[in-house]
Design a protein around this motif. Structure first.
Motif, PDB file in Angstrom:
ATOM      1  N   MET A   1       7.940  -8.044 -13.681  1.00 36.05           N
ATOM      2  CA  MET A   1       8.924  -7.044 -13.252  1.00 36.05           C
ATOM      3  C   MET A   1       8.244  -5.699 -12.958  1.00 36.05           C
ATOM      4  O   MET A   1       8.598  -5.003 -11.993  1.00 36.05           O
ATOM      5  CB  MET A   1      10.017  -6.865 -14.313  1.00 36.05           C
ATOM      6  CG  MET A   1      10.914  -8.071 -14.472  1.00 36.05           C
ATOM      7  SD  MET A   1      11.780  -8.522 -12.972  1.00 36.05           S
ATOM      8  CE  MET A   1      12.954  -7.210 -12.856  1.00 36.05           C
ATOM      9  N   TYR A   2       7.266  -5.337 -13.763  1.00 35.80           N
ATOM     10  CA  TYR A   2       6.545  -4.073 -13.551  1.00 35.80           C
ATOM     11  C   TYR A   2       5.796  -4.115 -12.231  1.00 35.80           C
ATOM     12  O   TYR A   2       5.844  -3.159 -11.440  1.00 35.80           O
ATOM     13  CB  TYR A   2       5.584  -3.816 -14.703  1.00 35.80           C
ATOM     14  CG  TYR A   2       4.680  -2.629 -14.478  1.00 35.80           C
ATOM     15  CD1 TYR A   2       5.176  -1.333 -14.609  1.00 35.80           C
ATOM     16  CD2 TYR A   2       3.359  -2.794 -14.105  1.00 35.80           C
ATOM     17  CE1 TYR A   2       4.360  -0.237 -14.377  1.00 35.80           C
ATOM     18  CE2 TYR A   2       2.546  -1.707 -13.868  1.00 35.80           C
ATOM     19  CZ  TYR A   2       3.041  -0.430 -14.012  1.00 35.80           C
ATOM     20  OH  TYR A   2       2.233   0.642 -13.781  1.00 35.80           O
ATOM     21  N   LYS A   3       5.095  -5.232 -11.970  1.00 36.75           N
ATOM     22  CA  LYS A   3       4.346  -5.331 -10.709  1.00 36.75           C
ATOM     23  C   LYS A   3       5.301  -5.306  -9.519  1.00 36.75           C
ATOM     24  O   LYS A   3       5.018  -4.667  -8.500  1.00 36.75           O
ATOM     25  CB  LYS A   3       3.509  -6.618 -10.709  1.00 36.75           C
ATOM     26  CG  LYS A   3       2.280  -6.515 -11.574  1.00 36.75           C
ATOM     27  CD  LYS A   3       1.375  -7.711 -11.385  1.00 36.75           C
ATOM     28  CE  LYS A   3       0.117  -7.513 -12.204  1.00 36.75           C
ATOM     29  NZ  LYS A   3      -0.854  -8.569 -11.982  1.00 36.75           N
TER      30      LYS A   3
ATOM     31  N   ASN B   1       6.485  -1.871  -9.163  1.00 37.72           N
ATOM     32  CA  ASN B   1       5.390  -1.037  -8.655  1.00 37.72           C
ATOM     33  C   ASN B   1       5.228  -1.243  -7.161  1.00 37.72           C
ATOM     34  O   ASN B   1       5.036  -0.273  -6.407  1.00 37.72           O
ATOM     35  CB  ASN B   1       4.104  -1.384  -9.405  1.00 37.72           C
ATOM     36  CG  ASN B   1       3.013  -0.362  -9.193  1.00 37.72           C
ATOM     37  OD1 ASN B   1       3.288   0.783  -8.830  1.00 37.72           O
ATOM     38  ND2 ASN B   1       1.787  -0.766  -9.399  1.00 37.72           N
ATOM     39  N   ILE B   2       5.309  -2.502  -6.729  1.00 35.48           N
ATOM     40  CA  ILE B   2       5.192  -2.782  -5.284  1.00 35.48           C
ATOM     41  C   ILE B   2       6.344  -2.114  -4.542  1.00 35.48           C
ATOM     42  O   ILE B   2       6.141  -1.464  -3.487  1.00 35.48           O
ATOM     43  CB  ILE B   2       5.173  -4.305  -5.029  1.00 35.48           C
ATOM     44  CG1 ILE B   2       3.860  -4.901  -5.549  1.00 35.48           C
ATOM     45  CG2 ILE B   2       5.364  -4.627  -3.556  1.00 35.48           C
ATOM     46  CD1 ILE B   2       3.827  -6.418  -5.537  1.00 35.48           C
ATOM     47  N   ILE B   3       7.564  -2.229  -5.092  1.00 31.81           N
ATOM     48  CA  ILE B   3       8.721  -1.605  -4.445  1.00 31.81           C
ATOM     49  C   ILE B   3       8.559  -0.085  -4.417  1.00 31.81           C
ATOM     50  O   ILE B   3       8.852   0.579  -3.412  1.00 31.81           O
ATOM     51  CB  ILE B   3      10.027  -2.021  -5.163  1.00 31.81           C
ATOM     52  CG1 ILE B   3      10.296  -3.504  -4.931  1.00 31.81           C
ATOM     53  CG2 ILE B   3      11.202  -1.192  -4.700  1.00 31.81           C
ATOM     54  CD1 ILE B   3      11.448  -4.068  -5.749  1.00 31.81           C
ATOM     55  N   THR B   4       8.057   0.479  -5.515  1.00 34.75           N
ATOM     56  CA  THR B   4       7.853   1.927  -5.595  1.00 34.75           C
ATOM     57  C   THR B   4       6.819   2.379  -4.565  1.00 34.75           C
ATOM     58  O   THR B   4       7.010   3.395  -3.863  1.00 34.75           O
ATOM     59  CB  THR B   4       7.395   2.334  -7.010  1.00 34.75           C
ATOM     60  OG1 THR B   4       8.341   1.871  -7.949  1.00 34.75           O
ATOM     61  CG2 THR B   4       7.233   3.826  -7.147  1.00 34.75           C
ATOM     62  N   VAL B   5       5.724   1.637  -4.468  1.00 36.99           N
ATOM     63  CA  VAL B   5       4.678   1.991  -3.490  1.00 36.99           C
ATOM     64  C   VAL B   5       5.249   1.906  -2.078  1.00 36.99           C
ATOM     65  O   VAL B   5       5.022   2.802  -1.236  1.00 36.99           O
ATOM     66  CB  VAL B   5       3.447   1.074  -3.671  1.00 36.99           C
ATOM     67  CG1 VAL B   5       2.488   1.198  -2.500  1.00 36.99           C
ATOM     68  CG2 VAL B   5       2.744   1.399  -4.971  1.00 36.99           C
ATOM     69  N   GLN B   6       6.024   0.839  -1.803  1.00 37.72           N
ATOM     70  CA  GLN B   6       6.621   0.699  -0.476  1.00 37.72           C
ATOM     71  C   GLN B   6       7.617   1.828  -0.211  1.00 37.72           C
ATOM     72  O   GLN B   6       7.679   2.376   0.897  1.00 37.72           O
ATOM     73  CB  GLN B   6       7.316  -0.664  -0.354  1.00 37.72           C
ATOM     74  CG  GLN B   6       6.363  -1.820  -0.242  1.00 37.72           C
ATOM     75  CD  GLN B   6       7.094  -3.168  -0.250  1.00 37.72           C
ATOM     76  OE1 GLN B   6       8.291  -3.228  -0.499  1.00 37.72           O
ATOM     77  NE2 GLN B   6       6.338  -4.222   0.029  1.00 37.72           N
ATOM     78  N   SER B   7       8.390   2.178  -1.265  1.00 32.29           N
ATOM     79  CA  SER B   7       9.363   3.274  -1.099  1.00 32.29           C
ATOM     80  C   SER B   7       8.651   4.594  -0.833  1.00 32.29           C
ATOM     81  O   SER B   7       9.099   5.405   0.006  1.00 32.29           O
ATOM     82  CB  SER B   7      10.234   3.402  -2.344  1.00 32.29           C
ATOM     83  OG  SER B   7      10.982   2.251  -2.552  1.00 32.29           O
ATOM     84  N   LYS B   8       7.540   4.828  -1.535  1.00 34.20           N
ATOM     85  CA  LYS B   8       6.775   6.071  -1.315  1.00 34.20           C
ATOM     86  C   LYS B   8       6.226   6.109   0.108  1.00 34.20           C
ATOM     87  O   LYS B   8       6.241   7.161   0.772  1.00 34.20           O
ATOM     88  CB  LYS B   8       5.638   6.179  -2.327  1.00 34.20           C
ATOM     89  CG  LYS B   8       6.093   6.614  -3.696  1.00 34.20           C
ATOM     90  CD  LYS B   8       4.890   6.766  -4.628  1.00 34.20           C
ATOM     91  CE  LYS B   8       5.325   7.195  -6.010  1.00 34.20           C
ATOM     92  NZ  LYS B   8       4.174   7.329  -6.930  1.00 34.20           N
ATOM     93  N   LEU B   9       5.715   4.945   0.576  1.00 32.31           N
ATOM     94  CA  LEU B   9       5.197   4.894   1.949  1.00 32.31           C
ATOM     95  C   LEU B   9       6.319   5.151   2.944  1.00 32.31           C
ATOM     96  O   LEU B   9       6.152   5.912   3.919  1.00 32.31           O
ATOM     97  CB  LEU B   9       4.552   3.533   2.229  1.00 32.31           C
ATOM     98  CG  LEU B   9       3.143   3.337   1.677  1.00 32.31           C
ATOM     99  CD1 LEU B   9       2.693   1.895   1.880  1.00 32.31           C
ATOM    100  CD2 LEU B   9       2.163   4.273   2.376  1.00 32.31           C
ATOM    101  N   ALA B  10       7.474   4.521   2.673  1.00 28.31           N
ATOM    102  CA  ALA B  10       8.609   4.715   3.581  1.00 28.31           C
ATOM    103  C   ALA B  10       9.055   6.174   3.552  1.00 28.31           C
ATOM    104  O   ALA B  10       9.386   6.763   4.605  1.00 28.31           O
ATOM    105  CB  ALA B  10       9.759   3.787   3.184  1.00 28.31           C
TER     106      ALA B  10
END
Length: 195
Positions: A146-148, A151-160
């Motif tokens: 769940m953390y990974k 984290n992937i969703i967070t990184v994608q959201s930051k990029l977006a």
């Protein structure tokens, strides 16, 4: 000749002494059976009856009473010994029962574990322990997963967000340029009309 007579006389006396000795036992020695036989042998016969001396009969009676007393003492001793053995056996049985109880309690304690004051069998404790450990390991893997994913969703959201901010900055610059151009045109038109 005198020597021969002396030798013959000595030999005669010696042989009569040897043959005259009998193996009669005294009245008070031996078993009661042998004492009865000895008494009967020593008694005189009178018309198909046996006449026994009163002293011999009294000796036999005393010997019988002594034998009975000895037998009675042995019997009493044996009964007392038997009673003491019975008490010892009963005591040992009680100790054995107590020992068996202690052994069964120790075996049950050995086969169980106290957890929070509750006795639990070792096999049940082991199964529960392994289920809890497996559950915790599964929970750790789930949380890591769940953390990974987060984290992937967070990184994608930051990029977006960064791309959106860049696009917004570009849009803002273009809008500012358009506004400035529109303001210049407006100013130019106003200036033309004033002239």
């Amino acid at each position: 000749m005198k020597k021969i007579i002396i030798t013959a006389t000595a030999l005669l006396l010696f042989t009569t002494n040897i043959f005259s000795q009998t193996t009669v036992k005294p009245a008070n020695s031996g078993s009661l059976q042998s004492q009865f036989e000895n008494l009967i042998d020593k008694s005189n016969s009178f018309q198909d009856y046996k006449v026994i001396k009163k002293t011999s009969l009294l000796k036999l009676q005393a010997n019988i009473l002594d034998s009975l007393a000895v037998s009675k003492n042995k019997l009493i001793t044996n009964v007392a010994f038997q009673e003491s053995q019975k008490k010892t056996i009963d005591s040992l049985k009680n100790k054995s029962a107590a020992s068996q109880t202690i052994v069964s309690e120790l075996v049950s304690e050995k086969e169980s574990i106290s957890v929070l004051g509750i006795q639990i069998e070792k096999s049940l404790f082991k199964v529960s322990f392994f289920l809890i450990v497996i559950g915790l390991i599964a929970a750790v893997f789930f949380l890591v997963f769940m953390y990974k994913r987060s984290n992937i969703i967070t990184v994608q959201s930051k990029l977006a967000l960064k791309q959106s901010q860049e696009e917004f900055e570009i849009y803002k610059e273009k809008a500012l340029e358009r506004e400035q151009k529109a303001m210049r045109r407006l100013q130019d038109e106003l200036n033309k009309q004033k002239k």
